[in-house]
Design a protein around this motif. Sequence first.
Motif, mmCIF file in Angstrom:
data_model
loop_
_atom_site.group_PDB
_atom_site.id
_atom_site.type_symbol
_atom_site.label_atom_id
_atom_site.label_comp_id
_atom_site.label_asym_id
_atom_site.label_seq_id
_atom_site.Cartn_x
_atom_site.Cartn_y
_atom_site.Cartn_z
ATOM 1 N N THR A 74 3.517 8.523 5.917
ATOM 2 C CA THR A 74 4.095 7.263 5.424
ATOM 3 C C THR A 74 3.771 6.081 6.328
ATOM 4 O OG1 THR A 74 5.881 8.333 4.200
ATOM 5 C CG2 THR A 74 6.280 6.072 4.940
ATOM 6 N N LEU A 75 3.996 6.227 7.621
ATOM 7 C CA LEU A 75 3.780 5.093 8.526
ATOM 8 C C LEU A 75 2.323 4.660 8.545
ATOM 9 C CD1 LEU A 75 6.111 6.081 11.504
ATOM 10 C CD2 LEU A 75 6.603 4.558 9.570
ATOM 11 N N ALA A 76 1.399 5.600 8.471
ATOM 12 C CA ALA A 76 -0.029 5.255 8.440
ATOM 13 C C ALA A 76 -0.373 4.504 7.163
ATOM 14 C CB ALA A 76 -0.879 6.516 8.568
ATOM 15 N N ARG A 77 0.199 4.909 6.029
ATOM 16 C CA ARG A 77 -0.074 4.205 4.764
ATOM 17 C C ARG A 77 0.479 2.783 4.804
ATOM 18 N NH1 ARG A 77 1.278 9.389 3.061
ATOM 19 N NH2 ARG A 77 3.375 8.787 2.360
ATOM 20 N N ILE A 78 1.635 2.608 5.405
ATOM 21 C CA ILE A 78 2.222 1.266 5.513
ATOM 22 C C ILE A 78 1.376 0.399 6.442
ATOM 23 C CG2 ILE A 78 4.227 -0.033 6.332
ATOM 24 C CD1 ILE A 78 5.941 2.367 5.331
ATOM 25 N N ALA A 79 0.954 0.957 7.566
ATOM 26 C CA ALA A 79 0.110 0.214 8.509
ATOM 27 C C ALA A 79 -1.223 -0.146 7.867
ATOM 28 C CB ALA A 79 -0.115 1.024 9.782
ATOM 29 N N LEU A 98 7.842 0.649 1.418
ATOM 30 C CA LEU A 98 7.755 1.917 0.698
ATOM 31 C C LEU A 98 6.880 1.800 -0.549
ATOM 32 C CD1 LEU A 98 11.459 2.886 1.212
ATOM 33 C CD2 LEU A 98 9.490 4.148 2.103
ATOM 34 N N ARG A 99 6.914 0.653 -1.183
ATOM 35 C CA ARG A 99 6.028 0.422 -2.339
ATOM 36 C C ARG A 99 4.575 0.479 -1.890
ATOM 37 N NH1 ARG A 99 7.213 -4.926 -4.818
ATOM 38 N NH2 ARG A 99 6.078 -5.596 -2.995
ATOM 39 N N ALA A 100 4.268 -0.137 -0.754
ATOM 40 C CA ALA A 100 2.895 -0.128 -0.234
ATOM 41 C C ALA A 100 2.441 1.296 0.094
ATOM 42 C CB ALA A 100 2.797 -1.020 1.011
ATOM 43 N N ALA A 101 3.364 2.143 0.528
ATOM 44 C CA ALA A 101 3.034 3.528 0.872
ATOM 45 C C ALA A 101 2.982 4.435 -0.355
ATOM 46 C CB ALA A 101 4.061 4.077 1.854
#
Length: 131
Positions: A74-79, A98-101
């Motif tokens: 999750t954190l990598a997808r948000i970054a 969370l939408r971005a992830a």
Amino acid sequence: MAKAARGGPGLTLWGGETTVVLRGEGRGGRNQELALRVALALRDLGAPWAFLSGGTDGRDGPTDAAGAIVDDGTLARIAAAGLDVEAMLARNDSYPALRAAGDLLITGPTGTNVADLQILRVGLGAPRLAG
């Protein structure tokens, strides 16, 4: 929760409703914020994990999401989307992160309201959601 995660592979379930201290004017709800905070707390766990936090009524705060399902990516997808999770949490803005992830849990109204539900899965391979 972190103690349960560090105990090794397994599944932990619990329910109830968390509270959130409002510091900002962001968009999100208590389950979305909890999910992001769990993602931060478990970022260095060293094992695959997934965490669901959702409202049984299908609604979390003033959003169309019931909550979120986050995992060790999750954190990598948000970054990768150019967002800063900690800054977003500081203004209670969990929904856009969370939408971005791609991690929002959107069920629509369920017609019931028992409690919020949290599920933590550690190890045991990558979780799969049936669709």
